[in-house]
Scaffold this motif. Sequence first.
Motif, PDB file in Angstrom:
ATOM      1  N   THR A   1       1.099  -1.099  -0.042  1.00  0.00           N
ATOM      2  CA  THR A   1      -0.057   0.035  -0.064  1.00  0.00           C
ATOM      3  C   THR A   1       0.726   1.186   0.012  1.00  0.00           C
ATOM      4  O   THR A   1       0.689   2.407  -0.590  1.00  0.00           O
ATOM      5  CB  THR A   1      -0.861  -0.043   1.267  1.00  0.00           C
ATOM      6  OG1 THR A   1      -1.678  -1.081   1.220  1.00  0.00           O
ATOM      7  CG2 THR A   1      -1.938   1.242   1.320  1.00  0.00           C
ATOM      8  N   GLU A   2       1.921   1.196   0.873  1.00  0.00           N
ATOM      9  CA  GLU A   2       2.735   2.441   0.952  1.00  0.00           C
ATOM     10  C   GLU A   2       3.557   2.727  -0.365  1.00  0.00           C
ATOM     11  O   GLU A   2       3.562   3.866  -0.879  1.00  0.00           O
ATOM     12  CB  GLU A   2       3.704   1.938   1.912  1.00  0.00           C
ATOM     13  CG  GLU A   2       5.019   3.149   2.291  1.00  0.00           C
ATOM     14  CD  GLU A   2       6.008   2.597   3.007  1.00  0.00           C
ATOM     15  OE1 GLU A   2       6.991   3.328   2.968  1.00  0.00           O
ATOM     16  OE2 GLU A   2       5.675   1.479   3.667  1.00  0.00           O
ATOM     17  N   LEU A   3       3.957   1.747  -1.338  1.00  0.00           N
ATOM     18  CA  LEU A   3       4.602   1.874  -2.339  1.00  0.00           C
ATOM     19  C   LEU A   3       3.713   2.160  -3.544  1.00  0.00           C
ATOM     20  O   LEU A   3       4.041   3.144  -4.366  1.00  0.00           O
ATOM     21  CB  LEU A   3       5.372   0.404  -2.808  1.00  0.00           C
ATOM     22  CG  LEU A   3       6.716   0.244  -1.993  1.00  0.00           C
ATOM     23  CD1 LEU A   3       6.972  -1.244  -2.469  1.00  0.00           C
ATOM     24  CD2 LEU A   3       7.721   1.104  -2.249  1.00  0.00           C
ATOM     25  N   ALA A   4       2.447   1.759  -3.426  1.00  0.00           N
ATOM     26  CA  ALA A   4       1.419   2.308  -4.552  1.00  0.00           C
ATOM     27  C   ALA A   4       1.188   3.705  -4.156  1.00  0.00           C
ATOM     28  O   ALA A   4       1.099   4.409  -5.350  1.00  0.00           O
ATOM     29  CB  ALA A   4       0.226   1.330  -4.585  1.00  0.00           C
ATOM     30  N   ALA A   5       1.061   4.002  -2.995  1.00  0.00           N
ATOM     31  CA  ALA A   5       0.359   5.347  -2.896  1.00  0.00           C
ATOM     32  C   ALA A   5       1.620   6.367  -3.051  1.00  0.00           C
ATOM     33  O   ALA A   5       1.493   7.536  -3.612  1.00  0.00           O
ATOM     34  CB  ALA A   5       0.338   5.525  -1.559  1.00  0.00           C
TER      35      ALA A   5
ATOM     36  N   THR B   1       1.691  -0.342  -9.493  1.00  0.00           N
ATOM     37  CA  THR B   1       0.820  -1.624  -9.032  1.00  0.00           C
ATOM     38  C   THR B   1       1.548  -2.343  -8.048  1.00  0.00           C
ATOM     39  O   THR B   1       2.729  -2.571  -8.405  1.00  0.00           O
ATOM     40  CB  THR B   1       0.491  -2.465 -10.155  1.00  0.00           C
ATOM     41  OG1 THR B   1      -0.203  -1.733 -11.059  1.00  0.00           O
ATOM     42  CG2 THR B   1      -0.342  -3.502  -9.732  1.00  0.00           C
ATOM     43  N   ALA B   2       1.169  -2.597  -6.836  1.00  0.00           N
ATOM     44  CA  ALA B   2       1.942  -3.222  -5.911  1.00  0.00           C
ATOM     45  C   ALA B   2       1.271  -4.365  -5.343  1.00  0.00           C
ATOM     46  O   ALA B   2      -0.166  -4.076  -5.027  1.00  0.00           O
ATOM     47  CB  ALA B   2       2.350  -2.364  -4.749  1.00  0.00           C
ATOM     48  N   MET B   3       1.849  -5.576  -5.138  1.00  0.00           N
ATOM     49  CA  MET B   3       0.984  -6.665  -4.515  1.00  0.00           C
ATOM     50  C   MET B   3       1.784  -7.409  -3.377  1.00  0.00           C
ATOM     51  O   MET B   3       2.959  -7.188  -3.482  1.00  0.00           O
ATOM     52  CB  MET B   3       0.954  -7.814  -5.939  1.00  0.00           C
ATOM     53  CG  MET B   3       0.419  -7.217  -7.071  1.00  0.00           C
ATOM     54  SD  MET B   3       0.947  -8.435  -8.508  1.00  0.00           S
ATOM     55  CE  MET B   3      -0.127  -9.970  -8.174  1.00  0.00           C
TER      56      MET B   3
END
Length: 279
Positions: free
Chosen positions: A42-46, A51-53
Amino acid sequence: MMKKIVFLGCGSMGEAILGGMLAAGVSPQSVVVTVRRPERATELAARHGVTAMASNEEAAANVEAVEGASVVILAVKPVGVTAMCREVADALDSNAVVISVAAAVSLAQMEAALRPGQPVVRSMPNTPLKVGRGVVALSAGSSVDEHHLAAAHEVFDGSGVVLDVPEDQQNAVSAISGSGPAYAFYLAEAMAAAAEDFGLSPEVAQVLARETVAGAGIMLAEPGANAGELRRAVTSPKGTTEQAIASFDKDGLPGLIKAGTKAAAARAAQITEELSAAN
């Protein structure tokens, strides 16, 4: 131009590389990142718009991420590189270039864990990539062509200087540039301690040492700069700096630095053997 780029793992170094790529113009929509923890995803996506999984939420995240990728960056710890290669091997496009940023993991170890003919590049980045002043050495595997190598360069171009070296020089690279930032920090620590011995406050000592080492680094980064010439320009005949350099030479400082780098290179080779035995 790279199409889909995947980061398998994205710790401090991986995020520095990711940030450099995005700053250089790579679209965040073309990047997929996998990490273990949902909070980190979530941190990387924000932060980056990628797209982060999270594999802790989706067990097949790594396999799903690499499908259709043109570049796959292995940004996990060295001990996990070959296991990650085996996990995603069958899902990789045969022309996708796999790039490891882990120290001491050899091309042969990665190639053995992937399908025959998979293009693999070994890299040795250093921590100044985090501020766009890094240096990265690349070594190409047996199935890498000029297009794969160009894609590997593109990954790192936004974060610093990229060099091509034979793999048998990677341990030397690790000892000089990989560990090298710690040597500069060690020098700053020693300078600050010396300043305190003169009676300067710890706060003033820290500022003097920190800004002097940082400023000298900026001067050294100028195009065409040469460390020896810069040192000689500061070293006036019969002056204070000349006395300090003479004392360093008398006490064998150049030899100590050489011995230290040899010890670092030897340890890198030893780690490679340990990882090979473990896998």
